[in-house]
Design an enzyme around this catalytic site. Structure first.
Site, PDB file in Angstrom:
ATOM      1  N   GLU A   9       0.720  -1.240   0.000  1.00 31.40           N
ATOM      2  CA  GLU A   9       0.140   0.079  -0.098  1.00 31.40           C
ATOM      3  C   GLU A   9       0.877   1.348   0.088  1.00 31.40           C
ATOM      4  O   GLU A   9       0.477   2.282  -0.539  1.00 31.40           O
ATOM      5  CB  GLU A   9      -0.954   0.145   1.262  1.00 31.40           C
ATOM      6  CG  GLU A   9      -1.896  -1.116   1.057  1.00 31.40           C
ATOM      7  CD  GLU A   9      -3.104  -1.224   2.277  1.00 31.40           C
ATOM      8  OE1 GLU A   9      -3.252   0.028   2.472  1.00 31.40           O
ATOM      9  OE2 GLU A   9      -3.284  -2.284   2.686  1.00 31.40           O
ATOM     10  N   ASP A  82      -2.189  -4.470   3.504  1.00 34.84           N
ATOM     11  CA  ASP A  82      -1.845  -4.625   4.945  1.00 34.84           C
ATOM     12  C   ASP A  82      -2.695  -5.838   5.153  1.00 34.84           C
ATOM     13  O   ASP A  82      -4.022  -6.031   4.795  1.00 34.84           O
ATOM     14  CB  ASP A  82      -2.322  -3.374   5.673  1.00 34.84           C
ATOM     15  CG  ASP A  82      -1.436  -2.321   5.526  1.00 34.84           C
ATOM     16  OD1 ASP A  82      -0.341  -2.630   4.886  1.00 34.84           O
ATOM     17  OD2 ASP A  82      -1.837  -0.928   5.566  1.00 34.84           O
ATOM     18  N   ASP A  84      -5.351  -6.346   7.293  1.00 35.33           N
ATOM     19  CA  ASP A  84      -6.591  -6.023   7.977  1.00 35.33           C
ATOM     20  C   ASP A  84      -7.587  -6.079   6.937  1.00 35.33           C
ATOM     21  O   ASP A  84      -7.489  -6.310   5.612  1.00 35.33           O
ATOM     22  CB  ASP A  84      -6.526  -4.805   8.666  1.00 35.33           C
ATOM     23  CG  ASP A  84      -6.065  -3.683   7.694  1.00 35.33           C
ATOM     24  OD1 ASP A  84      -6.468  -3.769   6.748  1.00 35.33           O
ATOM     25  OD2 ASP A  84      -5.674  -2.586   8.312  1.00 35.33           O
ATOM     26  N   GLU A  86      -9.321  -3.678   5.507  1.00 32.17           N
ATOM     27  CA  GLU A  86      -9.303  -2.610   4.219  1.00 32.17           C
ATOM     28  C   GLU A  86      -8.333  -3.142   3.607  1.00 32.17           C
ATOM     29  O   GLU A  86      -8.347  -3.341   2.151  1.00 32.17           O
ATOM     30  CB  GLU A  86      -8.889  -1.499   4.920  1.00 32.17           C
ATOM     31  CG  GLU A  86      -9.822  -0.597   5.553  1.00 32.17           C
ATOM     32  CD  GLU A  86     -11.262  -0.438   5.010  1.00 32.17           C
ATOM     33  OE1 GLU A  86     -11.221  -0.063   3.903  1.00 32.17           O
ATOM     34  OE2 GLU A  86     -12.201  -0.518   5.726  1.00 32.17           O
ATOM     35  N   TYR A 289       5.861   2.758  10.770  1.00 31.14           N
ATOM     36  CA  TYR A 289       4.267   3.191  10.026  1.00 31.14           C
ATOM     37  C   TYR A 289       3.638   3.916  11.055  1.00 31.14           C
ATOM     38  O   TYR A 289       3.569   3.405  12.431  1.00 31.14           O
ATOM     39  CB  TYR A 289       3.699   2.102   9.412  1.00 31.14           C
ATOM     40  CG  TYR A 289       2.526   2.581   8.803  1.00 31.14           C
ATOM     41  CD1 TYR A 289       3.080   3.454   7.628  1.00 31.14           C
ATOM     42  CD2 TYR A 289       1.113   2.235   8.978  1.00 31.14           C
ATOM     43  CE1 TYR A 289       1.769   4.000   6.794  1.00 31.14           C
ATOM     44  CE2 TYR A 289       0.050   2.823   8.125  1.00 31.14           C
ATOM     45  CZ  TYR A 289       0.583   3.719   7.207  1.00 31.14           C
ATOM     46  OH  TYR A 289      -0.475   4.229   6.108  1.00 31.14           O
ATOM     47  N   ARG A 291       0.308   5.342  11.425  1.00 31.50           N
ATOM     48  CA  ARG A 291      -1.100   5.008  11.523  1.00 31.50           C
ATOM     49  C   ARG A 291      -1.427   3.558  11.830  1.00 31.50           C
ATOM     50  O   ARG A 291      -1.526   2.464  10.820  1.00 31.50           O
ATOM     51  CB  ARG A 291      -1.975   5.166  10.004  1.00 31.50           C
ATOM     52  CG  ARG A 291      -1.874   6.773   9.730  1.00 31.50           C
ATOM     53  CD  ARG A 291      -2.544   6.719   8.695  1.00 31.50           C
ATOM     54  NE  ARG A 291      -1.836   6.756   7.398  1.00 31.50           N
ATOM     55  CZ  ARG A 291      -1.370   7.709   6.757  1.00 31.50           C
ATOM     56  NH1 ARG A 291      -1.313   8.736   7.002  1.00 31.50           N
ATOM     57  NH2 ARG A 291      -0.585   7.542   5.375  1.00 31.50           N
ATOM     58  N   HIS A 334       0.187  -3.609  11.527  1.00 33.81           N
ATOM     59  CA  HIS A 334       1.348  -3.217  11.674  1.00 33.81           C
ATOM     60  C   HIS A 334       1.943  -3.175  12.951  1.00 33.81           C
ATOM     61  O   HIS A 334       1.296  -3.611  14.107  1.00 33.81           O
ATOM     62  CB  HIS A 334       1.450  -1.492  11.185  1.00 33.81           C
ATOM     63  CG  HIS A 334       0.948  -1.320   9.985  1.00 33.81           C
ATOM     64  ND1 HIS A 334      -0.469  -0.850  10.029  1.00 33.81           N
ATOM     65  CD2 HIS A 334       1.193  -1.119   8.607  1.00 33.81           C
ATOM     66  CE1 HIS A 334      -0.868  -0.552   8.541  1.00 33.81           C
ATOM     67  NE2 HIS A 334       0.165  -0.982   7.813  1.00 33.81           N
TER      68      HIS A 334
END
Length: 781
Positions: A9, A82, A84, A86, A289, A291, A334
């Site tokens: 991403e 990632d 998750d 999303e 990372y 976020r 993350h």
DNA sequence: CAGTGAGCGAGCTTCCGCTTGACTT
């Protein structure tokens, strides 16, 4: 052989991974989501099981095109978005767009960007998990439905028609701010008289030191006074000493939310500033990372920390710790936010340095030993009554992690008792103490403080509302919509009483303190309050603090394959749509109207309410013979709290101050604040002047000064063509009507000599090649 | 730029969650 294409991403991540994987892989980034629901008709087919219509947004077409052509050339495409909900959906969208079969395309995941993590991930690829993808689609579709059905209801029912909005996250965020404000407005402070005595004793070196002890609290002044009277001529003896060991443990490494909170408390940063700086640190490879909702550290990082702590402070300071997330909603795609290399104690960039050092210290402390304390409590007997005084103190025996870092707390978490604790001199049982003085101080209870940006984030996270990537944008949204304002509030002065027993005499004194002052806090506007009330009345379910948690549980069932996503949406949509239709049909317009009383001059009703242009006061009614009079509320006033007297004051504008150079000066408040009008020209009034009290002698110099400044700004005027040549803060420019035109650099030197034909040529030139601007996209802005 | 405050109907706005840039009137 053609290389493999691996898609992640984030571009910064792509670079690192490419280095780790070496020659066989080309690593590219897709920059987050590459498709989204179409905007027209919500992008959802309501008659066909909520079938979504996806499009590639304009700003993603370039990257999609590039990925497509690379995918064609590559041996095999690997999806490493990632881990998750999303991220899974992004992988599926990539399959759809790049023409890959999701049943066989290789999907890998890792939670940390380290060589072992990535290499082991590549050894065990799986395929896209369609249940998880469907949970994301359900989330996306539900949010779209809520936002795109609710917002239009506001457009219909609110008199203010500027782009209002409502949504699952933002509307609850505003509700939190609104409710806190009302709690504060309704709060009645209770006062108590707290007994505090100061004694003197000897420390180890024999020097006299002062320490304090606490007694009971009294609700009334009379009770406290009676107690002090019983203490006249008393002797004070230590009767008991308790020593208890205690410890403090370090906080977990930073997540997005805790980083925002600490940067706010320790550095005074707003959440957007924190994220901007963190992004810079991340892009330059200084931190992981930013976020994230995870508190865990990679094995590599833990080893790095162990050796850093050992070499800097010694083995005694090291303690290995694994932190667990308290937040059930965490998706932990993350790591925690930490420096990539602990040996870098700081960074060059001055803007980022303080944030980096904060992250460094927090990370370091998280693997350090507990601080060891000794808590001492001494009881002191009063010879003349049955009450006891208690002295407590804390001594740090071993600093442990406190050597590098101490977490700050918000005001509301700190109790009075904790504030009082200090050091105690060595005391012994039966020891007689010398009283210096005893006070009964009046203390008022305080309401909870208003939210800062960061404490709102903390609250949202606790409720499971919003995600690390959206905390800062959500706050921007509710500020932009005008539901909430960030500002300071001046405190008010209040008296409090102190009864003092000193040298065997009791005296009463009164002192002053400031209370209720706030800095950089979030306040709801009238618009925010009125919209919140409306949504709560008609959409109680969506506004419930547990709404997100409830639907998250259902998304989880979709993710585990227990229920179908379309059925889940159907169960939500059918009753919701009924509420929407019912509200459009039945609900009155939102006005927040409140009647304050009667205007003594006209004898008519004075009300305050929301108008087309914001909160206002109105004397008289619409269908009266005479037109009602209107006045805008001041920025600091609110429909909820304004009184009749203050509202009447508003109608004193516009004021005629009298004649100057042949025409009257009038003063009023317009769209852009207070102003003076004279000879059909307008002059803004600075903050230091009050339009309600300013007089002619104060106003005329302002007019003279501003007029002169304006003349200086003007180089030339061509009345007929409505063209002006003006001097602005960015150099000279041309103004025709309402539009400004930039003068090319080479012509700025001798602007005075520019004549009409040349000016017209410049205008044509600029019109033909308009300056590049951020396109007013209908999408994200 | 400096006024306004009714309702109608054109045509517009709006959500949350992933990611970075490129704007400076």
């Amino acid at each position: 052989m053609a290389k493999n294409l691996l898609i992640v991403e984030s571009p910064a991540k792509a670079k690192t991974i490419e280095r780790i994987l070496g020659e066989d892989f080309e690593v590219k980034s897709c920059y987050g989501h590459i498709r989204d629901l179409e905007r027209a008709d919500m992008g959802i087919d309501l008659n066909n099981k909520y079938k979504p219509r996806y499009i590639v947004p304009e700003d993603k077409q370039k990257v999609v095109k590039e990925l497509k052509s690379l995918a064609k050339k590559s041996g095999e495409v690997w999806l490493a978005t990632d881990e998750d909900r999303e991220g899974e959906a992004i992988s599926w969208h990539l399959c759809e767009v790049l023409g890959l079969d999701p049943k066989i395309t290789k999907r890998i995941v890792f939670h940390e960007i380290t060589k072992p993590a990535i290499e082991s991930a590549v050894k065990k690829p799986r395929t896209v998990d369609m249940n998880l993808v469907n949970a994301q689609q359900a989330r996306r579709i539900l949010d779209r439905i809520v936002g795109f059905e609710l917002s239009p209801v506001l457009w219909r029912k609110m008199s203010m028609k500027n782009n209002l909005s409502a949504g699952r996250v933002q509307s609850v965020a505003v509700r939190i701010i609104a409710e806190r404000e009302r709690e504060i407005n309704a709060f009645l402070p209770q006062s108590t008289f707290r007994i505090e005595a100061s004694f003197s004793s000897k420390d180890i070196s024999g020097k006299s030191v002062v320490f304090s002890a606490e007694g009971k609290k009294y609700a009334e002044e009379s009770g406290a006074e009676k107690f002090l009277q019983t203490c006249l001529n008393a002797k004070y003896t230590v009767t008991d000493i308790q020593v208890k060991p205690g410890k403090k443990s370090p906080a977990a490494p930073f997540t997005t939310s805790t980083l925002q909170q600490e940067a706010s408390r320790k550095l005074g940063y707003g959440v957007s500033r924190t994220m901007l700086l963190a992004q810079k640190l991340y892009e330059s490879g200084k931190i992981t990372y930013m976020r994230t909702d995870s508190v865990s550290l990679s094995e590599t990082a833990m080893e790095n920390l162990q050796s850093e702590i050992n070499s800097k402070f010694g083995n005694k300071y090291y303690q290995k710790r694994a932190f667990k997330n308290k937040n059930e909603n965490a998706q932990e795609a993350h790591e925690a936010i930490r420096p990539t290399y602990m040996e870098n104690m700081s960074v060059e960039d001055a803007d980022c340095r303080r944030l980096y050092e904060l992250i460094w210290k927090r990370t370091m402390a998280s693997q350090m030993s507990d601080a060891e304390l000794e808590k001492t409590t001494a009881l002191i007997q009063i010879s003349t009554n049955k009450e006891e005084l208690k002295a407590s103190g804390e001594v740090l025996k071993f600093d442990g992690f406190l050597k590098v870092y101490r977490e700050d707390r918000d005001d509301d978490d700190i109790s009075e008792e904790e504030n009082l604790e200090g050091m105690l001199p060595p005391l012994s049982v039966h020891q007689q103490l010398t009283l210096l003085e005893m006070r009964a101080t009046e203390r008022f209870s305080r309401p909870l403080p208003r939210y800062t940006e960061a404490s709102l984030v903390k609250k949202l996270e606790e409720l499971g509302i919003g995600r690390p990537s959206t905390y800062a944008p959500t706050i921007s949204t509710i500020l932009k919509r005008g539901y909430v304002e960030k500002r300071d509030k001046e405190g008010v002065i209040r008296n409090f009483r102190i009864l003092k027993l000193k040298e065997n005499k009791i005296s009463k004194i009164s002192e002053q303190e400031t209370t209720g002052a706030e800095k950089s806090k979030l306040f709801p506007t009238d618009l925010g309050l009125v919209v919140t009330d409306f949504l709560k009345q008609y959409f109680d379910d969506i506004m419930d603090y547990n709404f997100t948690a409830r639907i998250e549980a259902e998304f989880d069932e979709v993710a585990s394959g227990k229920i179908e996503w379309n059925n889940m949406i159907d169960d939500f949509y059918i009753p919701f749509k009924k509420d929407v239709d019912n509200t459009i049909e039945k609900a009155e317009r939102i006005s927040g109207e409140r009647e304050l009383g009667i205007d003594p001059v006209s004898g008519k009703k004075l009300i305050v309410r929301m108008g087309r242009y914001g909160p206002m006061a109105q004397i008289g009614e619409q269908n009266d013979e005479e037109k009602p009079r209107f006045a805008k509320l001041k920025n600091t006033q609110s429909i909820e709290t304004i009184n009749l007297e203050d509202a009447l004051e508003l109608f004193k504008l516009p004021r005629n101050l009298g004649p100057f150079e042949g025409s009257d000066l009038t003063v009023s408040i317009g769209r852009f604040g207070p102003y003076i009008a004279h000879d059909k020209k307008f002059y803004s009034l600075g903050k230091e002047f009050d339009p309600y009290t300013i007089g002619l002698d104060e106003a005329t110099p302002i007019v003279v000064e501003k007029r002169a400044a304006k003349e200086q700004r003007t180089i030339k005027v061509f009345e007929k063509e409505k063209i002006q040549l003006l001097r602005g803060p960015y150099g000279p420019y041309i103004k025709q009507g309402l539009r400004n035109y930039k003068i090319p650099k080479e012509k700025q030197e001798n602007v005075e000599t520019l004549e009409l034909p040349e000016i017209k040529a410049i205008i044509e030139e600029v019109k033909a090649n308009p300056p590049k601007r951020v396109p007013k996209k209908k999408k994200s802005s």
